[in-house]
Scaffold this motif. Structure first.
Motif, short mmCIF file in Angstrom:
data_model
loop_
_atom_site.label_atom_id
_atom_site.label_comp_id
_atom_site.label_asym_id
_atom_site.label_seq_id
_atom_site.Cartn_x
_atom_site.Cartn_y
_atom_site.Cartn_z
N GLU A 1 28.38 34.71 22.98
CA GLU A 1 28.86 35.88 22.29
C GLU A 1 30.48 35.75 21.85
O GLU A 1 31.00 35.88 20.80
CB GLU A 1 28.95 37.18 22.74
CG GLU A 1 29.34 38.32 21.77
CD GLU A 1 28.79 39.75 22.58
OE1 GLU A 1 29.66 40.91 21.98
OE2 GLU A 1 28.16 39.88 23.31
N SER B 1 35.16 43.20 32.26
CA SER B 1 36.59 42.69 32.30
C SER B 1 36.87 42.31 34.02
O SER B 1 37.63 41.25 34.29
CB SER B 1 37.73 43.61 31.90
OG SER B 1 37.48 43.59 30.36
N LYS C 1 35.48 42.79 27.90
CA LYS C 1 36.03 44.23 27.75
C LYS C 1 34.96 44.98 27.18
O LYS C 1 34.58 46.29 27.72
CB LYS C 1 37.41 44.28 27.10
CG LYS C 1 37.98 45.68 27.08
CD LYS C 1 39.37 45.65 26.44
CE LYS C 1 39.99 46.91 26.06
NZ LYS C 1 41.07 46.83 25.29
N ASN C 2 34.60 44.77 25.96
CA ASN C 2 33.62 45.44 25.16
C ASN C 2 32.29 45.61 26.07
O ASN C 2 31.44 46.77 26.04
CB ASN C 2 33.04 44.68 24.08
CG ASN C 2 34.37 44.81 23.10
OD1 ASN C 2 35.40 45.53 23.04
ND2 ASN C 2 34.40 43.76 21.82
N ALA C 3 31.79 44.50 26.92
CA ALA C 3 30.85 44.87 27.89
C ALA C 3 30.85 45.30 29.24
O ALA C 3 29.97 45.64 30.08
CB ALA C 3 30.08 43.54 28.03
N GLY C 4 32.10 45.96 29.17
CA GLY C 4 32.52 46.55 30.54
C GLY C 4 32.58 45.82 31.69
O GLY C 4 32.24 46.07 32.87
N ARG D 1 37.77 37.39 26.79
CA ARG D 1 38.30 38.75 27.44
C ARG D 1 37.87 39.94 26.58
O ARG D 1 37.59 40.84 26.96
CB ARG D 1 39.83 38.64 27.49
CG ARG D 1 40.36 37.51 28.52
CD ARG D 1 41.79 37.47 28.72
NE ARG D 1 42.25 36.43 29.66
CZ ARG D 1 42.61 35.39 29.37
NH1 ARG D 1 42.61 35.01 28.01
NH2 ARG D 1 42.87 34.36 30.33
N GLU D 2 37.74 39.63 25.20
CA GLU D 2 37.46 40.86 24.48
C GLU D 2 36.02 41.06 24.53
O GLU D 2 35.76 42.38 24.71
CB GLU D 2 37.80 40.41 22.89
CG GLU D 2 37.66 41.64 21.90
CD GLU D 2 38.15 41.20 20.40
OE1 GLU D 2 37.47 41.64 19.60
OE2 GLU D 2 38.83 40.41 20.26
N VAL D 3 35.16 40.24 24.57
CA VAL D 3 33.78 40.57 24.47
C VAL D 3 33.40 40.97 26.05
O VAL D 3 32.60 41.95 26.14
CB VAL D 3 33.04 39.09 24.63
CG1 VAL D 3 31.42 39.44 25.09
CG2 VAL D 3 33.31 38.69 23.07
N LEU E 1 32.55 34.78 18.39
CA LEU E 1 33.67 35.47 18.13
C LEU E 1 34.92 34.79 17.57
O LEU E 1 35.75 35.02 16.79
CB LEU E 1 34.06 36.82 19.15
CG LEU E 1 35.04 37.58 18.91
CD1 LEU E 1 34.83 38.42 17.61
CD2 LEU E 1 35.40 38.35 19.98
#
Length: 446
Positions: free
Chosen positions: A383, A409, A404-407, A400-402, A387
């Motif tokens: 993923e 981090s 974070k979105n997946a909880g 890091r963004e993915v 991105l």
């Protein structure tokens, strides 16, 4: 054949008219000597025949004129040698032998000399590649699969793979050398009846005098030994074409990692002043393509039937010297490349960053697998890679963004793995290939 400037001089000499005729004369001289020692012909006749088997006694223009008429050159060769002898000895030249005995034995001498010359080239090339591999043992570069960046490797490891293939080829050369250096002396139909009761003794002595192996089984129509010579020559061209293809690909303007040697006007264009074309690599690739196609002739040679070929043998007259010259010439060009190869480690380092550093996807997946398990880590990096491509992000930022979105981090390590930390066995590969090469014995000549 090859352009003269690109042809290996040693192979051209080995298969030249002069050396070919000399090889035939050497066989005729050895035959007379062996027959004299065995009492088949008078010893003084043998001595005079030996002296008459001189290249200075051969009118080459007349020899080839006769060969064109007869279909084979030995008839005319024997007549010319005999013409330099008095009555008596002149009747004992080529005694009990057949044309193919002389030509096959002469060709065995030439093929063994051809392979010995190539072994010296292999030694030079292998030593150069060994030095390159050690020098760049830890120089990180992009590894590529399917022409796309895959995972980091080192330039030393990349070269080490080719070095190890050269080692295997040198083993094949040694085997081919032992196979081809065999005497042929079995007469008209392979039974050696014309040599009389001393046939085995004479053949063994001729082999000894020429430095060839003896055999008790005829090979007039069994050409697998020649096929082995052809196979080696074709596959060494293939090995060198692999090296050449890598140089061509790495020297592309968009890649710019490895280049051929440079001197003024090397690889120049007649119209584009900026060009520095990879000319040695191009020659090797062209030679390998030709050798690959020519290899099919060597398997066709094996179709010869009964006790003498009807056309298959003639195919050898062009195929054998051409194949040897192709292999020797490709080795020449590979040595040129290895002698002055230009490597750009900084460009390699920069190329690791292109495409947002996606080359580190597997490394980061393995790093996260310790916390997430392999499959979840794979999905997360897949993923993130998607991105990164879609938004032109650096992979680490996308990850890091993915995460974070997946909880997730909190599961990311503070420092993600770097290319130089993900080289696996690259250093060991270099050390192993270099050690194996250094222990490869030189060709044991007969």
């Amino acid at each position: 054949m090859l352009y003269q400037f690109a042809a290996n001089k040693d192979q051209l000499k080995i298969y030249s008219d002069e050396e070919t005729i000399k090889a035939w004369l050497d066989v005729e001289a050895a035959l007379a000597t062996a027959q004299g020692e065995a009492g088949v012909i008078p010893e003084d006749h043998a001595s005079q025949i030996f002296d008459a088997c001189s290249i200075d006694n051969i009118d080459r223009e007349e020899l080839w004129k006769s060969a064109q008429n007869v279909g084979y050159p030995i008839f005319g060769l024997v007549r010319q040698v005999s013409s330099h002898l008095p009555d008596g000895p002149n009747g004992h030249v080529h005694y009990g032998a057949t044309t193919q005995d002389i030509m096959d034995s002469g060709q065995a001498l030439q093929m063994s000399r051809s392979l010995a010359a190539m072994d010296q080239q292999l030694q030079t090339l292998g030593d150069l590649l060994s030095e390159i591999s050690q020098k760049y043992r830890d120089t990180v570069m992009p590894g590529r699969t399917h022409a796309q960046q895959a995972v980091p490797t080192s330039f030393g490891a990349t070269v080490a793979v080719i070095l190890d293939e050269l080692r295997r080829q040198r083993d094949r050369l040694a085997h081919a050398y032992n196979s081809v250096r065999v005497i042929s002396l079995f007469g008209a139909g392979g039974t050696n009846a014309a040599q009389g009761p001393h046939s085995i003794e004479v053949r063994s002595r001729v082999a000894e005098l020429l430095g060839l192996r003896d055999t008790d089984v005829p090979w007039h129509v069994d050409r697998d030994v020649l096929a082995e010579y052809g196979y080696f020559c074709a596959t060494i061209c293939g090995t060198l074409a692999k090296l050449a293809r890598d140089v061509v690909d790495h020297s592309r303007s968009e890649v710019g990692e490895v280049f051929e040697p440079y001197n003024p006007h090397r690889g120049a264009s007649s119209t584009m002043p900026q060009k520095v074309n990879p000319i040695s690599s191009e020659l090797i690739i062209g030679m390998s393509s030709t050798a690959s196609a020519l290899l099919s002739v060597f398997t066709r040679m094996q179709e010869a039937g009964h006790q003498r070929a009807a056309g298959e043998w003639q195919a050898e007259w062009l195929a054998v010297p051409t194949m040897g010259t192709l292999a020797g010439s490709a080795l020449d060009e590979a040595i040129v490349i290895a002698s002055g190869i230009r490597v750009n480690p900084e460009r390699m380092k920069e190329n690791l960053k292109i495409d947002g550093g996606l080359i580190m996807a597997e490394a980061q997946m393995i790093q996260l697998a310790e916390y997430l398990g392999r499959e979840d880590a794979h999905d997360l990096l897949y993923e993130a890679s998607t991105l990164a491509r879609d938004k032109s992000l650096v992979l680490a930022d996308a990850l890091r963004e993915v995460a974070k979105n997946a909880g997730k981090s909190d599961l990311l390590p503070e420092k993600l793995v770097a290319p130089e930390d993900y080289l696996g066995e690259a250093g060991h590969i270099v050390d192993s290939a270099v050690a194996a090469w250094s222990s490869t014995p030189a060709l044991q000549k007969g």
